[in-house]
Structures are given as structure tokens and as C-alpha cells.
Write a protein that holds these residues in place. Structure first.
Motif, short mmCIF file in Angstrom:
data_model
loop_
_atom_site.label_atom_id
_atom_site.label_comp_id
_atom_site.label_asym_id
_atom_site.label_seq_id
_atom_site.Cartn_x
_atom_site.Cartn_y
_atom_site.Cartn_z
N MET A 54 37.53 31.54 38.27
CA MET A 54 37.70 32.93 37.83
C MET A 54 39.16 33.34 37.94
O MET A 54 39.84 33.00 38.91
N SER A 55 39.62 34.10 36.96
CA SER A 55 41.00 34.58 37.00
C SER A 55 41.13 35.67 38.07
O SER A 55 40.15 36.24 38.53
N GLU A 56 42.36 35.95 38.44
CA GLU A 56 42.60 36.97 39.46
C GLU A 56 42.13 38.34 38.98
O GLU A 56 41.58 39.13 39.76
N ASN A 57 42.34 38.64 37.68
CA ASN A 57 41.86 39.91 37.13
C ASN A 57 40.34 40.02 37.22
O ASN A 57 39.81 41.08 37.52
N SER A 58 39.65 38.92 36.93
CA SER A 58 38.19 38.93 37.00
C SER A 58 37.70 39.17 38.42
O SER A 58 36.75 39.92 38.64
N ILE A 59 38.35 38.56 39.38
CA ILE A 59 37.96 38.73 40.78
C ILE A 59 38.18 40.18 41.21
O ILE A 59 37.33 40.78 41.86
N LYS A 60 39.32 40.76 40.81
CA LYS A 60 39.60 42.15 41.15
C LYS A 60 38.56 43.09 40.52
O LYS A 60 38.08 44.02 41.17
#
Length: 126
Positions: A35-41
Motif C-alpha cells: 500500500m502507498s503511503e497516501n493509502s495508509i494515511k
């Protein structure tokens, strides 16, 4: 033949919505590792609002069940519409890796809304 294909698409769409809703409630599917960092956030922000994910889950389950059956498909499509808008926007804004799948589901949703447009006319009349 056309009706069989449309039923199969509706069944798969409904089952996917039911599965997504049940996973939000019971967390039985593994989370993707890439998962990308944006998705995790984004995911963490949604989980922080404690009542939001269960609400989306219930909407997905009810909408998915209604979407499967031809008599209730129009109502199911209306119930799932806000969830589909959220799915599409999330896949456009945060992480586009699953965008093709999201677009397929949006197209099925648009088909269901268009196919049942005559049922919505009484709602739109003033």
C-alpha cells in the motif's frame, strides 16, 4: 442471453459488495503489503472515525444483497451509489493501482442506474 450476462454481472457485483462489507466488520482478508503511503494515511483516517467503517460496511452488505435480485436492483444501486463514488475518488486521488477494477464496478453501477431509470422518475418529479 443478455439477461443471463446481466444477472451474472449483478451477482458478482453484489457478492463483491457483500464481501467488502463483511471484511470491514470481521477483518478476515489480509491487508495488501504494497500500500502507498497516501493509502495508509487515508485508511488510518477512516478507521479513526470509529462509526464510519461499520456504517459503510452495513451499506455495502444491504446494497449488495439488494443489487443481486432484479426486483430490488434499483434500490440497491441507489444505496451503493455513495459508496461507489467514494471508491472511485479514493482510487483516483490516493492510489491509482486499483483504478481499472474500480472503473469496472462504476460501469456496472452506471448500467444498473441507467437500466432502472424509469423507476427513479417518480422521485425526480416535483
Amino acid at each position: 442471453m443478455k439477461n443471463k450476462i446481466l444477472f451474472i454481472l449483478s451477482l458478482l457485483f453484489g457478492l463483491m459488495m457483500i464481501n467488502a462489507g463483511l471484511d470491514k466488520l470481521f477483518h478476515y482478508m489480509p491487508k495488501p503489503e504494497n500500500m502507498s503511503e497516501n493509502s495508509i494515511k487515508t485508511f488510518n483516517a477512516l478507521v479513526t472515525i470509529g462509526w464510519l467503517m461499520p456504517l459503510v460496511a452495513v451499506v455495502e452488505i444491504i446494497g449488495g444483497l439488494l443489487f443481486i435480485f432484479p426486483k430490488t436492483r434499483a434500490l440497491g444501486a441507489l444505496i451503493i451509489l455513495p459508496v461507489m463514488v467514494g471508491i472511485l475518488l479514493t482510487n483516483i486521488v490516493t492510489d491509482t493501482s486499483a483504478l481499472p477494477i474500480a472503473l469496472i464496478f462504476v460501469l456496472i453501477e452506471i448500467w444498473a442506474l441507467y437500466d432502472n431509470r424509469e423507476k427513479y422518475l417518480p422521485i425526480l418529479r416535483f
